[in-house]
Motif scaffolding. Sequence first.
Motif, PDB file in Angstrom:
ATOM      1  N   UNK A   1       0.829  -1.204   0.000  1.00 46.63           N
ATOM      2  CA  UNK A   1       0.000   0.000   0.000  1.00 46.63           C
ATOM      3  C   UNK A   1       0.865   1.256   0.000  1.00 46.63           C
ATOM      4  N   UNK A   2       2.004   1.219   0.691  1.00 47.43           N
ATOM      5  CA  UNK A   2       2.910   2.366   0.680  1.00 47.43           C
ATOM      6  C   UNK A   2       3.489   2.591  -0.710  1.00 47.43           C
ATOM      7  N   UNK A   3       3.867   1.505  -1.390  1.00 47.05           N
ATOM      8  CA  UNK A   3       4.393   1.629  -2.759  1.00 47.05           C
ATOM      9  C   UNK A   3       3.331   2.200  -3.686  1.00 47.05           C
ATOM     10  N   UNK A   4       2.109   1.701  -3.602  1.00 48.24           N
ATOM     11  CA  UNK A   4       1.040   2.188  -4.468  1.00 48.24           C
ATOM     12  C   UNK A   4       0.737   3.656  -4.177  1.00 48.24           C
ATOM     13  N   UNK A   5       0.771   4.034  -2.922  1.00 44.26           N
ATOM     14  CA  UNK A   5       0.506   5.431  -2.567  1.00 44.26           C
ATOM     15  C   UNK A   5       1.567   6.349  -3.169  1.00 44.26           C
ATOM     16  N   UNK A   6       2.822   5.891  -3.111  1.00 45.56           N
ATOM     17  CA  UNK A   6       3.910   6.716  -3.670  1.00 45.56           C
ATOM     18  C   UNK A   6       3.756   6.884  -5.175  1.00 45.56           C
TER      19      UNK A   6
ATOM     20  N   UNK B   1      -0.798  10.866 -10.375  1.00 44.18           N
ATOM     21  CA  UNK B   1      -1.886  11.833 -10.285  1.00 44.18           C
ATOM     22  C   UNK B   1      -1.496  13.186 -10.873  1.00 44.18           C
ATOM     23  N   UNK B   2      -0.191  13.424 -11.028  1.00 45.22           N
ATOM     24  CA  UNK B   2       0.240  14.656 -11.693  1.00 45.22           C
ATOM     25  C   UNK B   2      -0.211  14.670 -13.144  1.00 45.22           C
ATOM     26  N   UNK B   3      -0.479  13.479 -13.702  1.00 41.36           N
ATOM     27  CA  UNK B   3      -0.994  13.365 -15.067  1.00 41.36           C
ATOM     28  C   UNK B   3      -2.477  13.007 -15.056  1.00 41.36           C
ATOM     29  N   UNK B   4      -3.143  13.291 -13.932  1.00 45.66           N
ATOM     30  CA  UNK B   4      -4.580  12.992 -13.779  1.00 45.66           C
ATOM     31  C   UNK B   4      -4.881  11.511 -13.959  1.00 45.66           C
ATOM     32  N   UNK B   5      -3.967  10.658 -13.500  1.00 45.90           N
ATOM     33  CA  UNK B   5      -4.208   9.215 -13.428  1.00 45.90           C
ATOM     34  C   UNK B   5      -4.343   8.895 -11.943  1.00 45.90           C
ATOM     35  N   UNK B   6      -5.549   8.557 -11.514  1.00 45.48           N
ATOM     36  CA  UNK B   6      -5.847   8.564 -10.089  1.00 45.48           C
ATOM     37  C   UNK B   6      -6.037   7.197  -9.445  1.00 45.48           C
ATOM     38  N   UNK B   7      -6.052   6.133 -10.224  1.00 40.93           N
ATOM     39  CA  UNK B   7      -6.386   4.836  -9.637  1.00 40.93           C
ATOM     40  C   UNK B   7      -5.326   3.782  -9.926  1.00 40.93           C
TER      41      UNK B   7
ATOM     42  N   UNK C   1     -12.928   5.706 -16.370  1.00 36.90           N
ATOM     43  CA  UNK C   1     -12.708   5.322 -17.759  1.00 36.90           C
ATOM     44  C   UNK C   1     -12.046   6.404 -18.588  1.00 36.90           C
ATOM     45  N   UNK C   2     -11.694   7.513 -17.977  1.00 35.70           N
ATOM     46  CA  UNK C   2     -11.046   8.594 -18.722  1.00 35.70           C
ATOM     47  C   UNK C   2      -9.639   8.193 -19.127  1.00 35.70           C
ATOM     48  N   UNK C   3      -9.315   8.378 -20.402  1.00 36.49           N
ATOM     49  CA  UNK C   3      -7.972   8.102 -20.885  1.00 36.49           C
ATOM     50  C   UNK C   3      -7.049   9.282 -20.662  1.00 36.49           C
ATOM     51  N   UNK C   4      -5.748   8.989 -20.612  1.00 41.28           N
ATOM     52  CA  UNK C   4      -4.758  10.036 -20.416  1.00 41.28           C
ATOM     53  C   UNK C   4      -3.545   9.756 -21.289  1.00 41.28           C
ATOM     54  N   UNK C   5      -2.947  10.803 -21.900  1.00 41.90           N
ATOM     55  CA  UNK C   5      -1.707  10.592 -22.657  1.00 41.90           C
ATOM     56  C   UNK C   5      -0.626  10.003 -21.755  1.00 41.90           C
ATOM     57  N   UNK C   6       0.095   9.043 -22.257  1.00 38.09           N
ATOM     58  CA  UNK C   6       1.161   8.419 -21.473  1.00 38.09           C
ATOM     59  C   UNK C   6       0.683   7.303 -20.576  1.00 38.09           C
ATOM     60  N   UNK C   7      -0.634   7.038 -20.543  1.00 34.51           N
ATOM     61  CA  UNK C   7      -1.153   5.954 -19.711  1.00 34.51           C
ATOM     62  C   UNK C   7      -0.994   4.642 -20.482  1.00 34.51           C
TER      63      UNK C   7
END
Length: 783
Positions: free
Chosen positions: A278-283, A289-295, A558-564
């Motif tokens: 969980x610590x690794x995932x949080x980091x 999340x800086x690229x709006x990838x939140x999950x 379901x939102x896509x992001x560049x670089x994802x």
Amino acid sequence: MSAWSTRRKIVLSLLFVLLLWYLFSLPRTLFDSPYSTLVTDRNNELLGARIASDGQWRFPPVERVPEKYTTCVIAFEDRFFQCHPGVNPLAIGRALVQNLKAGRIVSGGSTLTMQTVRLMRQNKRTYVEKFIEIILATRLELSHSKEEILALYASHAPMGGNVVGIDAASWRYFGHGSESLSWGEAAVLAVLPNSPALMHVGRDREGLQLKRDRLLRRLYDNNSIDRTDYELALMEPLPDQPLPLPQIAPHLVSHAYVQSPGNHLQTTVDKHLQVQVEEVLSRWNTEFSQNSIFNLAALVVDLETNEVLSYNGNVGFGSNAYGGQVDIIQSPRSTGSILKPFLYAAMLQEGSLLPTELLPDVPININGFAPKNYSLGYDGAVHADEALARSLNVPSVISLRKYGVPKFHDLLRRVGLTTLNRPAGHYGLSLILGGTEGTLWDIANGYAKLAHAVTDYTRDRTYYEREDFKVVYDPAAEEGNSPDRKQEESPLFNAGAAWLTLEALTNVNRPEELNWHFVPSIRKVAWKTGTSYGFRDGWAVGVTPRYLVAVWTGNASGEGRPGLTGARTSARVMFDLFNLLPATGWFDTPYGELTEAAICRESGQLRGMHCPESSIDTRLVPMKGLQGAVCSHNKRVHVSDDGQYRVYELCAGARGIRSVAWFQLPPSWEWYYKQKHPAYRSLPPFSPECASGGEPDAAMQFIYPFPGAVLRITKQLDGTLGKAVFELAHRNPSTRVFWHLDDDYVGETSDIHQMELSPDPGEHTLTVVDEAARSITLRFKVE
């Protein structure tokens, strides 16, 4: 009949009825209170809990009460608990005298057994109710041991506020389980049921402390604790506000609450590893999340036992921002390329593909379906294992077309994909490129089947049926010896095909183009990534003989992001998680399911009659690989002595003639292949003396459009009809090629054979002729 006899019968009947009532007075279920859902790890350490349906923190009943609490509660509530039959006549007599003197109930004289009955009945305190409690207490003593009665009391005693029972109180007030209670803590919980309101911060806290301290003094006086324990216990502060319960693996806890509410479920999760994961995932979530990838979601599995060691359904459960409470592990998501290894293994197993067989990587259009590689480029031809490692789309689609969509659809169902709820025809060839959805749970189980095929066979020379990953222990199954594993007669994957697939997956390029071969900290892992259309889902699954790590990255919305992409997100997380696990060796080679074969190095096919001896390698292939394709790309050709021309025996003349083996690809393959392989040599032209006559030569091939293609040509901003670019591959690019559309000459090309045309709607025929009078024709339609 005498009156005495009649009265005796009546008395005996009443006594019989009373005896029946006494024997069956206890209900089958003593307590019908709803319980909290309690989830613990493999060592019974608490992961989390969900409150009972009546709003109480009432943990499921304990089987044993900690020794310190037992000592404290008996000393405080019932000193003669171990020797009375459920009722203490002296205590009742004393209480009766005290109540008569006070004119009200000031003492109950209840034993712990009677208090347990009162907690069970939850009725108003009256003398009649007291009499019933006395009867039921003796009945309870006959049917239960002292330890069981004490456990019932400790599990249901009120502990202040909405906290009930010793386990819930231990966690809510002290932040740990009851087995770790100190003497001071045990004394607090022993006196609380007598006055549970004292636990409220705004109430008589001094009264609670006095009660605790008096109990501790009694324990010290009767030598239950020594002076050091007594003094240390007195120094312990009372708890303040109730503490929050642990929120570890919250999605798993919620899943348990839905599936089995009100029960204590022991899971296979390792709490300490879970916290690290969980610590690794949080980091990583902070960075993504800086690229709006939140999950983010991740599974860590011990493949030796098939038990889940870490279950991370998502990040941000507490805030529920960005869908953090959605359990992605169980949620269907577009699969991207993550299913490609299953097709590769299946084709190896049936002998329709060899591990390094050359596959076409050129633009294709199959009934309007025109897949492209992620790079938007083409290699012309690529070896099958390299195509898998690089996750090239075009070779995968061509392979699926050869294998068959219905057969692959059935294979994926057997692999364990539970989301294939439509017939094969609905998915078509897109099935291999993310045209379906899968869950992280199902996909991880599928990869585990590849690993198990190798480990089971190399250990026992047999295959076993495997259930899905275990995440909750079944108490019934744990009792006694577990049954022998059932052998599988027709394994989904044999060890040979699975081992070759895993070997191919070790050659995937590491994230950020890391040259991992020279970094000792990165261990050998078979791994694959996947990226769904629109950059919505990033997958990564890796396996070693002992462990499996599966990661998903994206947005629950379901939102896509560049670089994802899988490589840039999930793969980086996956390797971080592998670094938390002990290093392991590698899969043993299953020689019994493999055989050696002479393979042409250039084509990757079985040795053919024209393959040069210098290009022959001996490789391990599945047994059915010996039935695979024989080399079709190395051919015998006749060239002049200087090698500049192709010739025939009758027209060679002074140029001379010699036979050579020549690695030759179809023109459309060759067009792209030689751009990536400068050493590739195209066939030389025929000599002027041999240019006419002789065997046919496939010198040209259309790259675009494809035979039977339907083109849609849009209008430009000024209203004029746009143009389509037609492209051709020629073995000798410098040759002039003449283009004809529906018998009308439209132009010529040289070097780069592209022609812009604006055909009218309808069916058309395109014919090209080169300087040697060779021609090819293509039919297409414009809408």
